[in-house]
Design a protein around this motif. Structure first.
Motif, PDB file in Angstrom:
ATOM      1  N   TYR A  21       4.168   6.648  -2.860  1.00  0.00           N
ATOM      2  CA  TYR A  21       4.125   7.882  -2.080  1.00  0.00           C
ATOM      3  C   TYR A  21       5.432   8.113  -1.327  1.00  0.00           C
ATOM      4  CZ  TYR A  21      -0.908   7.695  -2.850  1.00  0.00           C
ATOM      5  OH  TYR A  21      -2.143   7.660  -3.426  1.00  0.00           O
ATOM      6  N   ASN A  46       6.817  11.616  -0.783  1.00  0.00           N
ATOM      7  CA  ASN A  46       6.033  12.575  -0.006  1.00  0.00           C
ATOM      8  C   ASN A  46       6.599  12.637   1.417  1.00  0.00           C
ATOM      9  OD1 ASN A  46       4.058  13.986   1.469  1.00  0.00           O
ATOM     10  ND2 ASN A  46       2.421  13.222   0.154  1.00  0.00           N
ATOM     11  N   LEU A 104       5.318  13.467   4.037  1.00  0.00           N
ATOM     12  CA  LEU A 104       4.341  13.046   5.040  1.00  0.00           C
ATOM     13  C   LEU A 104       4.262  11.528   5.162  1.00  0.00           C
ATOM     14  CD1 LEU A 104       1.498  15.553   4.170  1.00  0.00           C
ATOM     15  CD2 LEU A 104       2.906  15.565   6.214  1.00  0.00           C
ATOM     16  N   HIS A 105       4.868  10.817   4.219  1.00  0.00           N
ATOM     17  CA  HIS A 105       4.804   9.358   4.239  1.00  0.00           C
ATOM     18  C   HIS A 105       5.521   8.814   5.477  1.00  0.00           C
ATOM     19  CE1 HIS A 105       4.558   5.292   2.686  1.00  0.00           C
ATOM     20  NE2 HIS A 105       5.837   5.150   2.958  1.00  0.00           N
ATOM     21  N   GLU A 128      -5.665  18.888   7.137  1.00  0.00           N
ATOM     22  CA  GLU A 128      -5.122  19.118   5.802  1.00  0.00           C
ATOM     23  C   GLU A 128      -4.404  20.455   5.710  1.00  0.00           C
ATOM     24  OE1 GLU A 128      -8.268  18.525   2.989  1.00  0.00           O
ATOM     25  OE2 GLU A 128      -8.443  16.391   3.486  1.00  0.00           O
ATOM     26  N   GLU A 178      -1.029  19.892   7.387  1.00  0.00           N
ATOM     27  CA  GLU A 178      -0.172  19.073   6.537  1.00  0.00           C
ATOM     28  C   GLU A 178       0.339  19.853   5.336  1.00  0.00           C
ATOM     29  OE1 GLU A 178      -2.681  15.700   5.780  1.00  0.00           O
ATOM     30  OE2 GLU A 178      -2.057  14.683   7.629  1.00  0.00           O
ATOM     31  N   ARG A 230      -1.599  14.289   2.197  1.00  0.00           N
ATOM     32  CA  ARG A 230      -0.995  12.952   2.367  1.00  0.00           C
ATOM     33  C   ARG A 230      -1.118  12.103   1.108  1.00  0.00           C
ATOM     34  NH1 ARG A 230       1.153  11.339   7.213  1.00  0.00           N
ATOM     35  NH2 ARG A 230       0.548  12.649   8.957  1.00  0.00           N
ATOM     36  N   ASP A 231      -2.069  12.405   0.249  1.00  0.00           N
ATOM     37  CA  ASP A 231      -2.281  11.627  -0.966  1.00  0.00           C
ATOM     38  C   ASP A 231      -1.568  12.201  -2.183  1.00  0.00           C
ATOM     39  OD1 ASP A 231      -3.892   9.994   0.548  1.00  0.00           O
ATOM     40  OD2 ASP A 231      -5.764  10.912  -0.128  1.00  0.00           O
TER      41      ASP A 231
END
Length: 190
Positions: free
Chosen positions: A7, A10, A12-13, A63, A66, A89-90
């Motif tokens: 990830y 990403n 958001l990581h 969500e 994000e 996030r995933d």
């Protein structure tokens, strides 16, 4: 085969919800966030602490924020297919996609976007569902085309006197006696 997913690409990581909100509020402000996301914690006495507290408790709102961070603030292309079904996030961001400059947003654009969404919702009919071809809204909700409720005589329970006649008198216990709720099941098993 490697079972762990990378990830690292990403944005958001490794970013906490509080830091994410601080970045968004510093760049856009609470008013723009409320205009685009329509989340009440950005309108009523907004603060970073209260917003973080609300967003940690509310999955759909977190969500939404994000996704806004990924696709408006980081200007990534929209996710497609299976990735769209996952929480932000995933999601796995392809290595060739890199974050860009934040999108320029205004209250006027937010108002136009809301008007466009309202038109789209109205076009789909009640509840956001598309109307079936050849069937009007009033026919689905149990109303005739005249606007009056449709007759539902088949669905009504029988009148009280009819119900009393159909019940077995032996099913009712005498007053003051204890009732075994499993009595009928025990008799059927014997």
């Amino acid at each position: 085969m490697n079972d762990q997913v990378n990830y690292q690409n990403n944005p958001l990581h490794g970013v906490s919800l509080k830091n994410l909100l601080i970045e968004l509020v510093d760049h856009y402000g609470f008013e723009i966030l409320h205009a685009y996301l329509n989340i009440n914690c950005f309108k009523t006495k907004p603060s970073i602490e209260s917003s973080v507290k609300f967003l940690k408790k509310t999955d759909w709102a977190r969500e939404k924020v994000e996704a806004f961070y990924l696709y408006q603030f980081k200007s990534l292309p929209k996710a497609s297919g299976k990735q769209f079904a996952l929480p932000p996030r995933d999601r796995i961001i392809p290595a060739d996609q890199t974050p860009g400059e934040p999108a320029v947003l205004s209250l006027e654009d937010a108002e136009r976007l809301r008007a466009k969404q309202a038109e789209k919702t109205a076009a789909f009919g009640r509840g956001g569902r598309p109307q079936r071809s050849g069937q009007h809204h009033s026919q689905r909700s149990g109303q005739q085309s005249s606007g009056r409720p449709a007759a539902r005589s088949e669905q009504r329970p029988p009148a009280r006197s009819q119900r009393e006649e159909t019940t077995d008198k032996h099913d009712k216990p005498a007053s003051g006696t204890k009732v075994d709720p499993w009595a009928k099941a025990k008799k059927a098993a014997e």
